[in-house]
Design an enzyme around this catalytic site. Sequence first.
Site, PDB file in Angstrom:
ATOM      1  N   ARG A  20       0.840  -1.230   0.055  1.00 13.32           N
ATOM      2  CA  ARG A  20      -0.019  -0.122   0.064  1.00 13.32           C
ATOM      3  C   ARG A  20       0.933   1.214   0.109  1.00 13.32           C
ATOM      4  NH1 ARG A  20      -3.003   1.751   3.326  1.00 13.32           N
ATOM      5  NH2 ARG A  20      -4.464   2.857   1.930  1.00 13.32           N
ATOM      6  N   THR A 177     -18.260   5.074  16.660  1.00 12.82           N
ATOM      7  CA  THR A 177     -19.322   5.555  17.240  1.00 12.82           C
ATOM      8  C   THR A 177     -20.558   4.649  17.149  1.00 12.82           C
ATOM      9  OG1 THR A 177     -18.780   7.767  16.618  1.00 12.82           O
ATOM     10  CG2 THR A 177     -20.807   7.491  17.306  1.00 12.82           C
ATOM     11  N   HIS A 198      -8.088   7.256   5.174  1.00  9.19           N
ATOM     12  CA  HIS A 198      -7.770   6.599   3.967  1.00  9.19           C
ATOM     13  C   HIS A 198      -6.339   6.264   3.530  1.00  9.19           C
ATOM     14  CE1 HIS A 198      -9.275   4.673   0.354  1.00  9.19           C
ATOM     15  NE2 HIS A 198      -9.631   5.452  -0.105  1.00  9.19           N
ATOM     16  N   ASP A 202      -8.311   0.921   3.334  1.00  6.44           N
ATOM     17  CA  ASP A 202      -9.412   1.032   2.204  1.00  6.44           C
ATOM     18  C   ASP A 202     -10.443   0.445   2.512  1.00  6.44           C
ATOM     19  OD1 ASP A 202      -6.971   2.167   0.630  1.00  6.44           O
ATOM     20  OD2 ASP A 202      -6.234   0.441   0.162  1.00  6.44           O
TER      21      ASP A 202
END
Length: 223
Positions: A20, A177, A198, A202
């Site tokens: 990544r 939450t 991000h 992903d």
Amino acid sequence: MDAPAPTSSPTPIDLDTWPRRQHFEHYRRLVPCTYAMTVELDVTAFAAALRRSPRKSYIAQVWALSTVVNRHDEFRMCLTASGEPAVWPVVHPAFTVFNPERETFACVWAAHDPDFGAFHDAAAPLLAEHGRATDFFPQGAPPANAFDVSSLPWTSFTGFNLNIGGNGWDHLAPIFTLGRYTERDGRTLLPLAVQVHHAAADGFHSARLVNELQALVADPSWL
């Protein structure tokens, strides 16, 4: 009861072998952004088990989140002093405690423990002790390797978005939450919003986290 701060050094990510790397650099520097994902978890078996148990639902929810978060590197990410990505070996949940008299909340934290009973025994006194707290962080600042959980037990919701700006772009830890249970078609559902940077993760990673969390609460034998 002030808890020790079980911090440890994060391990830098090897950028040469990290799949990544390009994604991190894109969403960290070129297009910095977060995304929010709101789901309804089927907690029918989980809620039923808790009704038969003296243990607190909120603490069980926090432990379930902490357990799944700690399985995956992408949700334990942070930045080194030089701004490079790194991964904590373990992260700990920081969670809100509401003061109904002041209509404010405090943020407390407990060390992650793979054993739910041990975690509950450590976390339950925090809710009792700091339920009337007037300080935002009654234990002092949470450790650097903490992630946030908030609860809105007064309402259910189908969407929730937490906007982060300013220096918040350096915040790679997920934010969760929780909402109020709702009953539908004989099932008990729990709203959960997941806020993710991000650069750290992903949609695939967030979907995997949600699916693993659903599996964990679907078989609450750990309670």
